[in-house]
Enzyme design. Sequence first.
Site, PDB file in Angstrom:
ATOM      1  N   ARG A 104      10.864   8.880  -9.279  1.00 43.41           N
ATOM      2  CA  ARG A 104      11.910   9.343  -8.387  1.00 43.41           C
ATOM      3  C   ARG A 104      12.129  10.819  -8.675  1.00 43.41           C
ATOM      4  O   ARG A 104      12.463  11.198  -9.785  1.00 43.41           O
ATOM      5  CB  ARG A 104      13.173   8.549  -8.675  1.00 43.41           C
ATOM      6  CG  ARG A 104      14.116   8.478  -7.546  1.00 43.41           C
ATOM      7  CD  ARG A 104      15.156   7.427  -7.809  1.00 43.41           C
ATOM      8  NE  ARG A 104      15.990   7.705  -8.959  1.00 43.41           N
ATOM      9  CZ  ARG A 104      17.274   7.392  -9.024  1.00 43.41           C
ATOM     10  NH1 ARG A 104      17.843   6.786  -8.009  1.00 43.41           N
ATOM     11  NH2 ARG A 104      17.979   7.652 -10.092  1.00 43.41           N
ATOM     12  N   THR A 108      15.508  15.385  -5.280  1.00 43.35           N
ATOM     13  CA  THR A 108      15.676  14.783  -3.951  1.00 43.35           C
ATOM     14  C   THR A 108      15.950  13.285  -4.017  1.00 43.35           C
ATOM     15  O   THR A 108      16.375  12.694  -3.026  1.00 43.35           O
ATOM     16  CB  THR A 108      14.391  14.972  -3.124  1.00 43.35           C
ATOM     17  OG1 THR A 108      13.340  14.238  -3.783  1.00 43.35           O
ATOM     18  CG2 THR A 108      13.989  16.436  -3.022  1.00 43.35           C
ATOM     19  N   ASP A 200      19.082   4.335 -17.766  1.00 44.09           N
ATOM     20  CA  ASP A 200      17.704   4.518 -17.298  1.00 44.09           C
ATOM     21  C   ASP A 200      16.824   3.405 -17.884  1.00 44.09           C
ATOM     22  O   ASP A 200      16.553   3.383 -19.086  1.00 44.09           O
ATOM     23  CB  ASP A 200      17.186   5.897 -17.730  1.00 44.09           C
ATOM     24  CG  ASP A 200      15.844   6.202 -17.093  1.00 44.09           C
ATOM     25  OD1 ASP A 200      14.897   5.400 -17.270  1.00 44.09           O
ATOM     26  OD2 ASP A 200      15.730   7.224 -16.404  1.00 44.09           O
ATOM     27  N   ASP A 203      13.485   4.490 -19.721  1.00 45.31           N
ATOM     28  CA  ASP A 203      13.745   5.096 -21.037  1.00 45.31           C
ATOM     29  C   ASP A 203      14.176   4.047 -22.048  1.00 45.31           C
ATOM     30  O   ASP A 203      13.791   4.103 -23.220  1.00 45.31           O
ATOM     31  CB  ASP A 203      14.832   6.171 -20.922  1.00 45.31           C
ATOM     32  CG  ASP A 203      14.285   7.458 -20.342  1.00 45.31           C
ATOM     33  OD1 ASP A 203      13.066   7.666 -20.387  1.00 45.31           O
ATOM     34  OD2 ASP A 203      15.095   8.263 -19.836  1.00 45.31           O
TER      35      ASP A 203
END
Length: 209
Positions: A104, A108, A200, A203
């Site tokens: 991603r 944006t 995340d 991660d």
Amino acid sequence: MGTLHVLNHPLIQHKLSILRDKETSVKEFRELVSEIAGLMCFEATRDMPTEEVEIETPVAKAKVRRLSGKKMAIIPILRAGLGMVDGILNLVPGCKVGHIGLYRDPETLNPVEYYCKLPNDIADREIIVLDPMLATGGSASAAIGFIKQHGGQHIRLMCIIGAPEGADRVLKDHPDVDVFVAAMDEKLNDHGYIVPGLGDAGDRIFGTK
Ligand code: PRP
Ligand code: URA
């Protein structure tokens, strides 16, 4: 229109509560992602067709049921989706594994494809796309689009945590796809993270932060 299934079984909720906790270690996080994926697979495959076959037990002949027709493929979205693969392969060891690499763009939030390798007979398989997080839905929707371009026809999406925006996006972009989540959270924050979510996922699975 596809259906949104929220698989809020008590065992899944319990494991999810530990998964969300910021104190949970990388090792435990990775194990939980795999376990939750396995539990979700149980529900997500509930309507797979079976057929009668005859076998012989040590005692007598018996008519029993086995999975029939199309075989399965799972397609993790790299990288976080990889964490869900083993939990499903433990239950369905014969299923093929395709890979789609997307990240991603942090500015944006749009998905960028960097890898795609799918089984040759993808058109004949029941496909489950895997990604722990369904946030804006951009990654999942793009991945499903790529799989369709490669001939995939029978597609489900399995995510651990979803945001309403992401589920709406996938169901709208791909009305033929059913979406399975373990929890539907409240919203996205300004950075496109699910609130309360778990942070995340990539991660936390791979220990990269
Ligand atoms: C995360 C997650 C999804 C995506 C969800 O991946 O695993 O793929 O974001 O967001 P979206 O619904 O708004 O598209 P990320 O891009 O962080 O890559 P990673 O798996 O390599 O960590
Ligand atoms: N990707 C993640 O890993 N977590 C989020 O909350 C949103 C996108």
